[in-house]
Design an enzyme around this catalytic site. Structure first.
Site, PDB file in Angstrom:
ATOM      1  N   GLU A 244     -68.466   9.240-124.934  1.00 27.63           N
ATOM      2  CA  GLU A 244     -67.038   8.346-126.621  1.00 27.63           C
ATOM      3  C   GLU A 244     -67.873   7.622-127.357  1.00 27.63           C
ATOM      4  OE1 GLU A 244     -63.796   7.966-123.032  1.00 27.63           O
ATOM      5  OE2 GLU A 244     -65.172   9.356-121.347  1.00 27.63           O
TER       6      GLU A 244
ATOM      7  N   GLU B 225     -66.751   5.435-116.644  1.00 31.26           N
ATOM      8  CA  GLU B 225     -66.373   3.947-116.522  1.00 31.26           C
ATOM      9  C   GLU B 225     -65.910   3.255-115.280  1.00 31.26           C
ATOM     10  OE1 GLU B 225     -63.354   4.378-119.649  1.00 31.26           O
ATOM     11  OE2 GLU B 225     -64.372   4.602-121.102  1.00 31.26           O
TER      12      GLU B 225
END
Length: 477
Positions: A376, A166
């Site tokens: 995720e 991320e």
């Protein structure tokens, strides 16, 4: 498209769950571990810190055994840089190296494929103090050296690596507190170079392994059908998604975004050879995290600057989180993030958008033509441990069911998806909302006030997911 019959999940599909070191390991100062920026970062009042969390460092054998019982054939976790090299650029810590050998070996002994993230938000604090962390080009070399240690130690056991988790969220939310946009995007450029060099090094040292970036990716919806909102959605897609994946896959910045950044004086400085570095480090697949669609509307540069200035100096709290998130999702002259009135949300306000996952999978495949892995995707809400030690989380089962169905629809569309690793395998401390916001299919008896004995309990979702995995995604009832 509606199909009369969906294709099955491919044979050997990776079913598992995810975690990150600083959010689950605890043992923050044990066995030679150094401090990370997360260890010293301020905590929102009322939330647990990172010192103990799920205590996975001491419970990893139990946790992996539970994952195996649920049928996992994959576990995505991160290595803490500060366990391997405590000060970030000095001596290698044998105890830290040995710990991850133990974790990887335990996975393999249970038939679980380790998917290893090299960097998940936890920069060594010593490097932040020494030269400002990612603001300095020196961080590139130190990160690549650390990656080389990991490739040398674990490359013959690990098949799948994720370079940086991320990165786009770290930059958009300005997690490291850069004072100007120019500095922020310069740090981002250094991270892109570091990732490219790490991917190239992985191919050199471990040619049999695959490595990928792992940004948070989503489809972008315009709030209205106005041309301005549609252009805003296109531009925000470049800012939020394509900046990170175009640089990783094609070795270049999206053209319209680059022109905008140069016009505003925030385009990063390139040194000789940077273009070649970006093009030399190619991923073998794309890993991404998905938590719902993003909706935007056009905002002028002047309006956007005024809105951002109104938020300056604010710290994120439980009371202003929605406004804080809107501010992070606003780029003057491009777009402002807004609530989508058509998207369902969880009790914590997170989007529930399985159709958006299908759309994201298709967009990624059609643009980049690389195999895809979901690292995720999850439902974070409070859970109640009943008196009989059960957890009835039908809401999580429904969430997983819808998103796994969307994965199957994307596979039927022709997308080469090879794994689904929802967040999270077991409960851990959420970055902004503590452990009260639970994600796991395994309940960990630990609370934000520090109470709990860390006993593990199987939630209803544990048994549902086990059934799903046993059927290779065919049984979603």
């Amino acid at each position: 498209m509606d199909y009369l019959q969906l294709k099955p999940f491919p044979e050997g599909f990776l079913w598992g769950g995810s975690s990150s070191a600083y959010q689950c390991e605890g043992a923050w100062d044990e066995d030679g571990k150094g401090l990370s920026v997360k260890d010293v970062a301020p905590i929102i009042p009322g939330n647990a810190d990172w010192k103990v969390t799920s205590d996975h460092y001491h419970h990893y054998k139990e946790d992996i055994a539970l994952m195996a019982e649920a049928g996992f054939n994959e576990f995505r976790f991160s290595i803490a840089w500060t366990r391997i090299i405590p000060d970030g650029d000095g001596e290698v810590n044998p105890a830290g190296v040995a710990h991850y050998h133990d974790v990887i070996d335990e996975c393999l002994a249970h038939g679980i494929t380790p998917v290893v993230t090299l960097y998940h938000f936890d920069l060594p604090q010593a490097l932040q103090e020494k030269y400002g962390g990612w603001a300095s080009r020196q961080c590139i070399d130190d990160f690549v050296r650390y990656c080389g240690v990991c490739f040398k130690e674990y490359g013959d056991k690990v098949k799948y690596w994720l370079a940086i988790n991320e990165q786009n969220m770290m930059i958009m939310f300005n997690e490291d507190g850069y004072k100007t946009d120019k500095e922020r995007y310069q740090a981002n450029h250094h991270m892109l170079l570091a990732q490219a060099k790490a991917m190239a090094l992985c191919h050199e040292m471990c040619p049999q392994d695959w490595i990928a970036p792992a940004p948070n990716i989503t489809c972008i919806y315009p709030l209205t059908s106005s041309p301005e909102d549609n252009l805003a959605a296109m531009d925000f897609d470049q800012l939020r998604n394509r900046l990170y994946l175009d640089a990783a896959v094609f070795g270049e910045y999206p053209s319209a975004l680059a022109a905008f950044m140069k016009d505003k004086g925030i385009f990063p400085e390139f040194e000789p050879g940077d273009e070649e570095i970006l093009k030399a480090g190619k991923p073998d697949f794309i890993s991404f995290n998905y938590y719902g669609g993003t909706t935007v509307k056009y905002i002028s540069y002047e309006e956007g600057v005024a809105f951002k200035q109104s938020l300056e100096g604010q710290k994120m709290t439980e009371d202003n989180m929605a406004q804080f998130m809107t501010g992070a999702m606003t780029e003057p002259g491009i777009a402002q993030g807004v609530d989508n009135p058509l998207q369902r949300v969880t009790s914590y306000g997170m989007g529930v958008d399985p159709a958006g996952l299908r759309a994201t999978l298709r967009q990624l495949w059609e643009r980049y033509r690389l195999p895809l892995f979901i690292s995720e995707n999850g439902c974070g809400v409070p859970d109640k441990l009943e008196a009989d030690k059960t957890v009835h989380d039908d809401y999580r089962i429904d969430y997983l069911r819808q998103h796994i169905r969307a994965c199957q629809e994307a596979i039927t569309d022709g997308v080469p998806l090879f794994g689904y690793s929802p967040w999270s395998a077991f409960d851990l401390v959420s970055t902004h909302q503590g452990i009260t916001k639970r994600y796991g299919v395994i309940y960990v008896d630990y609370n934000d006030d520090g109470t709990g004995d860390h006993t593990r309990y199987k939630k209803d979702s544990f048994f549902w997911y086990k059934k799903c995995i046993e059927s290779n995604g065919a049984d979603l009832v």
